[in-house]
Scaffold this active site. Structure first.
Site, PDB file in Angstrom:
ATOM      1  CB  SER A 228      -0.963  -0.018   1.186  1.00 24.99           C
ATOM      2  OG  SER A 228      -0.261   0.071   2.400  1.00 24.99           O
ATOM      3  N   GLY A 230      -0.418   4.669   0.547  1.00 20.20           N
ATOM      4  CA  GLY A 230      -1.216   5.815   0.977  1.00 20.20           C
ATOM      5  C   GLY A 230      -2.223   6.219  -0.087  1.00 20.20           C
ATOM      6  N   GLY A 233      -2.595   4.631  -3.619  1.00 18.22           N
ATOM      7  CA  GLY A 233      -3.244   3.350  -3.851  1.00 18.22           C
ATOM      8  C   GLY A 233      -2.379   2.193  -3.405  1.00 18.22           C
ATOM      9  N   GLY A 259      -4.728   1.098   6.350  1.00 19.16           N
ATOM     10  CA  GLY A 259      -4.111  -0.182   6.008  1.00 19.16           C
ATOM     11  C   GLY A 259      -4.826  -1.355   6.672  1.00 19.16           C
ATOM     12  CG  ASP A 260      -5.106  -1.301  10.777  1.00 20.50           C
ATOM     13  OD1 ASP A 260      -3.996  -1.723  10.399  1.00 20.50           O
ATOM     14  OD2 ASP A 260      -5.255  -0.497  11.709  1.00 20.50           O
TER      15      ASP A 260
HETATM   16  N1  ATP Z   1      -5.819  10.030   1.589  1.00 14.96           N
HETATM   17  C1  ATP Z   1      -6.329   8.908   1.072  1.00 14.96           C
HETATM   18  N2  ATP Z   1      -7.377   8.969   0.200  1.00 14.96           N
HETATM   19  C2  ATP Z   1      -7.922   7.852  -0.312  1.00 14.96           C
HETATM   20  N3  ATP Z   1      -7.489   6.606  -0.011  1.00 14.96           N
HETATM   21  C3  ATP Z   1      -6.466   6.479   0.835  1.00 14.96           C
HETATM   22  C4  ATP Z   1      -5.821   7.613   1.434  1.00 14.96           C
HETATM   23  N4  ATP Z   1      -4.850   7.163   2.259  1.00 14.96           N
HETATM   24  C5  ATP Z   1      -4.879   5.814   2.163  1.00 14.96           C
HETATM   25  N5  ATP Z   1      -5.839   5.395   1.313  1.00 14.96           N
HETATM   26  C6  ATP Z   1      -6.185   4.020   0.955  1.00 14.96           C
HETATM   27  O1  ATP Z   1      -5.788   3.174   2.011  1.00 14.96           O
HETATM   28  C7  ATP Z   1      -4.856   2.199   1.559  1.00 14.96           C
HETATM   29  C8  ATP Z   1      -3.860   1.897   2.663  1.00 14.96           C
HETATM   30  O2  ATP Z   1      -3.234   3.102   3.048  1.00 14.96           O
HETATM   31  P1  ATP Z   1      -1.734   3.158   3.588  1.00 14.96           P
HETATM   32  O3  ATP Z   1      -0.788   2.746   2.538  1.00 14.96           O
HETATM   33  O4  ATP Z   1      -1.554   4.518   4.169  1.00 14.96           O
HETATM   34  O5  ATP Z   1      -1.771   2.052   4.725  1.00 14.96           O
HETATM   35  P2  ATP Z   1      -0.902   1.915   6.063  1.00 14.96           P
HETATM   36  O6  ATP Z   1       0.308   2.769   5.991  1.00 14.96           O
HETATM   37  O7  ATP Z   1      -0.734   0.473   6.292  1.00 14.96           O
HETATM   38  O8  ATP Z   1      -1.925   2.510   7.136  1.00 14.96           O
HETATM   39  P3  ATP Z   1      -2.128   2.122   8.688  1.00 14.96           P
HETATM   40  O9  ATP Z   1      -1.061   1.146   9.072  1.00 14.96           O
HETATM   41  O10 ATP Z   1      -2.050   3.426   9.407  1.00 14.96           O
HETATM   42  O11 ATP Z   1      -3.486   1.533   8.790  1.00 14.96           O
HETATM   43  C9  ATP Z   1      -4.234   2.796   0.311  1.00 14.96           C
HETATM   44  O12 ATP Z   1      -3.768   1.789  -0.573  1.00 14.96           O
HETATM   45  C10 ATP Z   1      -5.410   3.577  -0.289  1.00 14.96           C
HETATM   46  O13 ATP Z   1      -6.242   2.730  -1.048  1.00 14.96           O
HETATM   47 MG    MG Z   2      -0.363  -0.435   8.115  1.00 11.18          MG
END
Ligand code: ATP
Ligand code: MG
Length: 321
Positions: A228, A230, A233, A259-260
């Site tokens: 992922s 952010g 995508g 991400g969860d």
């Molecule tokens: N600002 C945003 N707008 C739309 N979708 C988002 C946004 N931020 C995250 N996402 C969606 O959430 C998914 C996971 O986000 P991210 O990569 O930030 O996960 P993460 O870092 O594991 O988060 P966490 O561990 O805090 O739950 C992304 O692939 C995207 O589809």
């Molecule tokens: Mg995460």
């Protein structure tokens, strides 16, 4: 009474978030606060809450301090999550978030958590190993508390896969590095790009590099790698396919737990036997939907369907050799 769980989430190091709203608060002064809220947190707790919202019968385990377990117990009751947390002496770590709405900033104070005894860890391992056959999928989530060795997830992955379970892993740091270096990899790995870079010990600066790193994990036994990134995508890779899923633009309340929600979406897609494109749409809709809410909650199904339809799914660039 909750239905017989099909999924178990594991959170060895949960956290209790205490958010205090204090407009214009000043360091070293006596300040008035407008309100406070306690939220049970931790990655596997969030994954369980999201799965429960989707209607998947789910149990949650991990280690919970007896002294402040009530907010977790309330959440599990409200969501219908089966509570299999091992209770240990002391308090689960508390993260204090001091929010100043007038300045729009947040100050974080993270209290130390529990140090895990050998006895508590053995109890958790016994819980993991004695799950009924109906629990087809197990999600190992988040960091490991002091007292748990970095190879804990790696060992449990091998044992759980040996029992025929589908194992998802969402962790970081040494725990992720150890699990990715192990002989038996989890079927589903969902690092964010920074976690993957840290675990591999090198930066991944192009999409082709990310794809190559994901394909390497597939060659070594993972079935689905979701990296992922952010707002951009996520890249989803299997032995057959590689897709990039771009979320629609949404009004963000809090990106914590995006991400969860993605992990929960990917697990539910696995249970439903969705195609990779279907999994990409569902998981991205779960993420995008959950960040429009505070806390780990899914929007109503109609809203999720609308979001899923707006997810842009493209074939990832093929590798150029
Ligand atoms: N600002 C945003 N707008 C739309 N979708 C988002 C946004 N931020 C995250 N996402 C969606 O959430 C998914 C996971 O986000 P991210 O990569 O930030 O996960 P993460 O870092 O594991 O988060 P966490 O561990 O805090 O739950 C992304 O692939 C995207 O589809
Ligand atoms: Mg995460």
């Amino acid at each position: 009474m909750s239905a017989t769980p099909r999924v178990l989430t594991v959170t060895p190091n949960p956290a209790l978030d205490l958010t205090v709203h204090a407009g214009g608060w000043q360091r070293g002064a006596v300040n008035a606060a407008q309100g406070a809220q306690q939220d049970a947190g931790g990655k596997g707790v969030n994954v369980a809450a999201i799965l429960a919202d989707w209607g998947v019968p789910v149990a949650a385990t991990g280690l919970l301090g007896r002294d402040n377990a009530a907010p977790f117990e309330t959440l599990f009751r409200e969501k219908g999550v089966t509570d299999e947390f091992v209770r240990v002496p002391g308090a689960t770590r508390v993260g204090l978030k001091l929010v100043d709405p007038t300045l729009g900033d947040t100050t974080d104070l993270n209290l130390p958590g529990l140090t895990v005894s050998a006895r508590a860890l053995a109890h958790l391992q016994a819980t993991l190993r004695s799950q009924p056959a109906g629990v087809g999928a197990v999600a190992l989530c988040g960091s490991l508390p002091p007292g748990v060795h970095a190879g804990f997830y790696a060992e449990e992955v091998a044992r759980l896969r040996g029992q025929g379970r589908f194992v998802a892993l969402d962790t970081s740091g040494e725990a992720l590095r150890a699990a990715l270096q192990a002989e038996v990899l989890p079927q589903l790995v969902k690092p964010n790009i920074h976690e993957l870079e840290a675990a591999l010990g090198r930066s991944l600066t192009t999409d082709a590099e990310v794809l190559a790193a994901a394909r390497d994990l597939i060659r070594r036994g993972a079935e689905l790698v979701a990296v992922s990134q952010g707002e951009r995508g996520a890249l989803l890779v299997t032995a057959q396919e590689a897709l990039f899923a771009r979320p629609p633009r949404v009004t963000v309340q809090s990106t914590v737990g995006a991400g969860d929600a993605m992990v929960a979406g990917l697990i539910s897609a696995h249970l439903d036997g969705l195609s990779l494109a279907g999994a990409a749409r569902r998981a991205t809709a779960f993420s995008a939907g959950s960040i429009t809410r505070l806390g780990a909650h899914l929007p109503p199904r109609a809203e999720l369907d609308a979001l899923a339809a707006q997810v842009q799914v493209d074939a990832a660039q093929p590798l150029t050799h």
